[in-house]
Design a protein around this motif. Sequence first.
Motif, short mmCIF file in Angstrom:
data_model
loop_
_atom_site.label_atom_id
_atom_site.label_comp_id
_atom_site.label_asym_id
_atom_site.label_seq_id
_atom_site.Cartn_x
_atom_site.Cartn_y
_atom_site.Cartn_z
N LYS A 162 100.57 7.70 27.73
CA LYS A 162 100.50 8.99 27.03
C LYS A 162 99.05 9.36 26.72
N CYS A 163 98.25 8.36 26.34
CA CYS A 163 96.83 8.59 26.06
C CYS A 163 96.13 9.11 27.30
N ILE A 164 96.37 8.45 28.43
CA ILE A 164 95.73 8.86 29.69
C ILE A 164 96.22 10.25 30.10
N GLU A 165 97.52 10.49 29.93
CA GLU A 165 98.08 11.80 30.28
C GLU A 165 97.45 12.93 29.47
N LYS A 166 97.19 12.66 28.19
CA LYS A 166 96.68 13.72 27.32
C LYS A 166 95.17 13.90 27.41
N TYR A 167 94.44 12.76 27.51
CA TYR A 167 92.98 12.85 27.44
C TYR A 167 92.26 12.39 28.70
N GLY A 168 93.00 11.77 29.64
CA GLY A 168 92.38 11.35 30.88
C GLY A 168 91.60 10.05 30.79
N VAL A 169 91.62 9.38 29.64
CA VAL A 169 90.91 8.11 29.46
C VAL A 169 91.86 7.10 28.84
N THR A 170 91.52 5.82 28.98
CA THR A 170 92.36 4.76 28.40
C THR A 170 92.04 4.60 26.92
N PRO A 171 92.93 3.97 26.14
CA PRO A 171 92.63 3.72 24.72
C PRO A 171 91.33 2.95 24.51
N LYS A 172 91.02 2.02 25.42
CA LYS A 172 89.79 1.23 25.28
C LYS A 172 88.55 2.11 25.46
N GLN A 173 88.71 3.23 26.17
CA GLN A 173 87.59 4.14 26.41
C GLN A 173 87.54 5.27 25.38
N PHE A 174 88.52 5.29 24.47
CA PHE A 174 88.68 6.47 23.62
C PHE A 174 87.53 6.65 22.65
N ILE A 175 86.97 5.56 22.13
CA ILE A 175 85.84 5.66 21.21
C ILE A 175 84.66 6.34 21.91
N ASP A 176 84.38 5.91 23.14
CA ASP A 176 83.26 6.48 23.89
C ASP A 176 83.52 7.95 24.22
#
Length: 894
Positions: A162-176
């Motif tokens: 769901k994270c990738i679908e919505k923002y295009g990045v993985t949770p581990k990359q979300f901070i960056d």
Amino acid sequence: MKKSITIIDTFGFLFRSYFALPPLRSNTGFPTGLLTGFMNFVAGIGKDFKTDYIVFALDAKGNTFRNDLFENYKAQRPDVPEDLLAQLPVAISWIEKMGFKVAIRTGYEADDMVASIAKDAKEKGFEVRIVSHDKDLYQLIDDSNSVYLFDPTKKQIINEAKCIEKYGVTPKQFIDYQSLVGDTADNIPGVKGVGAKTAESLIKEFGSLENIYENIENIEKKRTKELLYEGKENAFLSKKLVTLKDDCHFISNIDEFSLPSENPILKIAEDLESYDMNRILDRVNKNGLNYKTQIPKKEEEQKLEYILLDNENDLSLAINKIPRDAIIAFDTETTNLDTSKAKIVGFSFCYEEKKAYYVPISHNYLGVQNQISLEAAKKSIEILSRYKLVFQNFKYDWQIIKNNFNLDLKLYADTMILSWLLDTSEKVGIDYQIKKYFDIQMLSFSEIVKKGEDFSSVELEKATQYAAEDALMTLKLFNKQLDIFKQRGEEELLNIAFELEFNFIYVLASMEQKGIKVDINLLKEYKDSSLIYLNELTQSIYEACGESFNINSPKQLGVILFEKLGLASSKKTKTGYSTDESVLESLKDEHIVVPLLLKYREAFKLHSTYIEPLLELGLKEKDSRIFTSFLQTGTTTGRLSSKNPNLQNIPVGATSNIQIRRAFVAKEGYKLVGVDYSQIELRLLAHFSKDEALVNAFKEDLDIHLQTAIKIFGENEAKNKRAIAKTINFGLLYGMGSKKLSDTLGISTKEAKAYIDSYFEAFKSVKDYFKSIEDSAINSGFVKTLLNRKRLFDFQGASPMLKAAYLREAVNTLFQGSAADLIKLSMIKIHLKYKENPNIKMLLQIHDELIFEVKDEYIQEITEDIRDIMENIFVLNVPLKVSVAVANSWQELK
């Protein structure tokens, strides 16, 4: 099997509850919307999700370590509504009273508590569920260790996919990712100019913020590279701000986090009763908490029965058991919302409190069982039509049965109309109304029907649950509404439903079936000339800007205007520069491209909103007729609205070569006839205020605007200033003050105030009457139209600005709503007289005007009769007048 712990982002959840639910109040006036949402959540634990342990994470008061890093952190957040603030302490106290564990620490936010508990729980081998909508917590998602978010509104798990679908990045990359885009809500700067798409592509290519800057020279786009250089400091500051602390709370004793051994709701039973939240207590036995301690049942509740009638014997038996005096709720299930295309799939009915039936007709899937034939279904519906039938949105079901069986259903009551009459500003959908009155969450269409399919693909068992529930809840709602009308002493309002609004549904359904013809060839000409004009404007804009770009992209246009051309930017949105009409208007003298852009916007809207859709709709029908859907409950004043397409909003286009209304035409051998109430709202003002000067002017059939001009400006200036007088006449009905009048007329506020003072001096009773409307609205909380329809206003707790808006709307509703009453009465009478006459069709109602299609040889006879009906439909203190126009096209009806 892993044990699970649920962590609640408490304030985030409570804030969302507050804004998601209507402004509920206890009998003492204390707000309870947030508290109701919270208790619904607690009551759903075990039903919406299972958990072994639970903890509520809270924000501590005062600044956090993030304010030390960046003093403007969250500095610009708007003030919290007073009603929300009043409920928060109560909710927090209830958490503790119910025996739940709380996690809070000074200097940290609830998100840090969540991160810390999640980390500790993960390391201890627990499955971790975080109840929150907050994107800041996406960084904690970890599929491999069973850590995910849970959206309590949608009852949906948010995992890595769901994270990738919505923002295009993985949770581990979300901070960056957040470090680059920032967050306007929390005032986190990010890298100015870097949006979501750019951030996504950078993260995908380089993986982290540090790696982006280590490889910055490898970035191809010059502009992106420049922005990253300029925003480096903010990027790394933002990373510190968005990174959650995961070392400020630990699970030292897991038993502290266990669900309370007794039902927690019982521990605050007295509090709930004091806030009139008794429904929550009633639900305790129905939730999935599985506690031993329960509220004793007074009697065993009878279970709801939803019965499938899939053979003719059972169907006949069920119908034959219906008592002669029964009121029956009836509903159809179909393949399409568009009644002209929809095929019936089945129907449901209910006449008992706890039992409802579903009759399948044309479900179509592999392995479908027995169903009822169309012939047997038609016979059954004919029998049901002999009873008093109640519907939710009768207009739809009437057209479905008419189109599929050529039967005319008879209406007893429509719960949608009743909901609207009880409160014209509230949602009228049955799901909302049932949730509001009974706290029952009905099955949603999306739960039953898969995306891309229709109801015919639904299995019979599921279809029965859904369709029979609709019928049962419609009857349940109707009975509740009758009680409410009685409790409020609103018999008069109920009479309006039965004598006016229900009858009006037939009129609208008939109009929808008739449609209106469009000139296909003219629309094709408009399309061609519009494309040429748009292309010319496009080339001129490109030349003026020195490059080509997507003119319809506000983001690209903003860059051109405010970065390349250097124009001053006055407004900024989350996605970039604002380029709305007000911004462009303010800049039209600053650069030659701006007037071109305004022309382009106007031409593009005409092309995309009117020409192409109308042409497409007209080409679909062999007679080139288009069909709209009229909304009886679409406005708070009582005026009609329409959709698919919206024919209330077709532009007049008097100054353009393209005149959309010219494309609406009569069929061969017929003419369009427009009958328009003349100055209806001013006549109503004279009627209600009884102002002698106004009443006499209308009785003597004088030019009311000229008379107003004479009163304000004197005989010598009256003719030249008639237009100003007209603006004042109508403006005051819509709450126009001196500021608005000065803007409209291009004069000073002082001069505008003088005009208004002169007006009230000339028409002495009007000012007092306007004041009496406002006083009455404040005292009673509603305003009544001519036929005593009500519009409610909640002045309690309203801000001064909102109160002023309510007062303007109160005045507006009285006149606009009363005009709507009159035209409804006329439409009903005209419909009843001419519904079987092939020589006349009532096609459209545009506010105070009716448009008919009348056969050439009957025009004079019929228009004279319509004039007589409309002018004598109601006796006012002044005469009602209509103007009549006959033409081949709508544009010519002037």
